[in-house]
Design an enzyme around this catalytic site. Sequence first.
Site, PDB file in Angstrom:
ATOM      1  N   SER A 101       0.816  -1.215   0.000  1.00 18.32           N
ATOM      2  CA  SER A 101       0.000   0.000   0.000  1.00 18.32           C
ATOM      3  C   SER A 101       0.853   1.270   0.000  1.00 18.32           C
ATOM      4  CB  SER A 101      -0.963  -0.048   1.193  1.00 18.32           C
ATOM      5  OG  SER A 101      -1.889   1.000   1.159  1.00 18.32           O
ATOM      6  N   ASP A 243      -2.578   6.143  -3.509  1.00 21.73           N
ATOM      7  CA  ASP A 243      -1.427   5.544  -2.857  1.00 21.73           C
ATOM      8  C   ASP A 243      -0.919   4.404  -3.726  1.00 21.73           C
ATOM      9  OD1 ASP A 243      -3.602   3.879  -2.435  1.00 21.73           O
ATOM     10  OD2 ASP A 243      -2.898   3.176  -0.487  1.00 21.73           O
ATOM     11  N   ASP A 245      -1.192   1.165  -3.954  1.00 19.30           N
ATOM     12  CA  ASP A 245      -2.055   0.126  -4.521  1.00 19.30           C
ATOM     13  C   ASP A 245      -3.420   0.663  -4.940  1.00 19.30           C
ATOM     14  OD1 ASP A 245      -3.109   0.474  -1.949  1.00 19.30           O
ATOM     15  OD2 ASP A 245      -3.619  -1.644  -1.734  1.00 19.30           O
ATOM     16  N   ASP A 247      -6.047   1.813  -3.439  1.00 17.81           N
ATOM     17  CA  ASP A 247      -7.313   1.660  -2.726  1.00 17.81           C
ATOM     18  C   ASP A 247      -7.657   2.935  -1.949  1.00 17.81           C
ATOM     19  OD1 ASP A 247      -5.425   1.439  -0.694  1.00 17.81           O
ATOM     20  OD2 ASP A 247      -6.252  -0.404   0.165  1.00 17.81           O
TER      21      ASP A 247
END
Length: 447
Positions: A101, A243, A245, A247
């Site tokens: 992340s 960010d 990833d 999400d």
Amino acid sequence: MSRLFGTDGVRGKANVDLTPELAYRLGRAATLYFSHDDGSAPTILIGRDTRISGVMFEAALASGICSAGGHVVLTGIIPTPGIAYLTRQTHAQAGIVISASHNPYYDNGIKFFGGDGYKLPDAVEDEIESIARKIESDPNFERATDDRIGTLKYKHELFYEYINYVMQTTNIRLDGMKIVLDCANGAAYEAMPTILKRLGADLSVIGIDPDGININDHCGSTHIDQLQKVVVEKGAALGIAHDGDADRCLCVDDKGQIIDGDHILIMCALEMMRAGKLTGSTVVTTVMANIGFRQALEKIGGRYEITKVGDRYVLENMRKNGYKLGGEQSGHIIFADYSTTGDGLITALQVLTTMIETGKTSSELNGLMTTYPQVLLNVRVRNKDVCGNEQVMEAIRAGEEELGLSGRILVRASGTEPLIRVMAEGPEREQLETICRRIVSVVEAVQ
């Protein structure tokens, strides 16, 4: 023996805490857990972000899955919510995302989704961990042989299926609208520019040149100052930051001011209430939500429910009560009508939809909420149980007494890093900083 899984999968420094050997065992364990009742092999999707260690873990996981008889589908680089969506859409038994992340490139992580597209409950993670430990002690535990050995397919076309789905979550056009996008050199670097260009945006982009080690490096939602600068320079209507990833989504308004997750929830709640789509006029958020969030939501006629930190806990509440909108200050926003997890791409499109449907600028919508000063300090610790130390608790009580009803203090252990997070909120920043530093010094002294 400490639990492998944190609040968002298994995470650690690549090739040190999180090793290919562990990834291999987790792949085997997940295959055994998700096998059909008749013993037939499951299909498991794997996606990853742009970290240099991603390919290594992809290979290890795929090997583990195949060695237990499972069938692997590799999607390549894709946002985390893409795997959640595609796992459900393709009727796979599970999905795996390789990402840490917002963490630096040298960390990585492995997080699982069930066949329904939702993150796994703690009990299921514990069962997978238990199987992985059995494999560690007995390398031949439930090993597939002969024609039962699993298979692997590359299906990058699933990436475009996800993009098409995200575009279907709105009916707006962005023709000529100036937008600046920062993809953090991460998983959204191809997906989000494609979507915004298809919608007609006049797009400027940063953070779309991943090299394996520049993910989240002074860019993206955790380093938003560059985006603020470019938005003002370009005279853009909105800045969007993801960010690593994707999400998460944070935004920057047309005046260069940050729109954090609390503000995004308020503006989207307003539009959903107007359209009659906000069940119970309720938004689910966490203990980290700013005091100003609660005041702003009540002012527009809404109500809130509070959970502990972690988008999985927000989602649990939403599913239990049928709520449609929830999220975190950090930018994990869940629109239950569209996704089973936080989706930064969908969040950005919902912000743009709100702007267009209300006819308001991003700064006007951002102004619906006044943010109280909030100070957050992180303390690296050897043992996160230090939160329960009596001296630490006494320091917290002293700070709470000083703030009275005008503010609050929250001290908690990070679910993903060896940190204690000390947060204070109230009207005067200088006072908050003093209180936080006092608590931090006690935490450092007692560990």
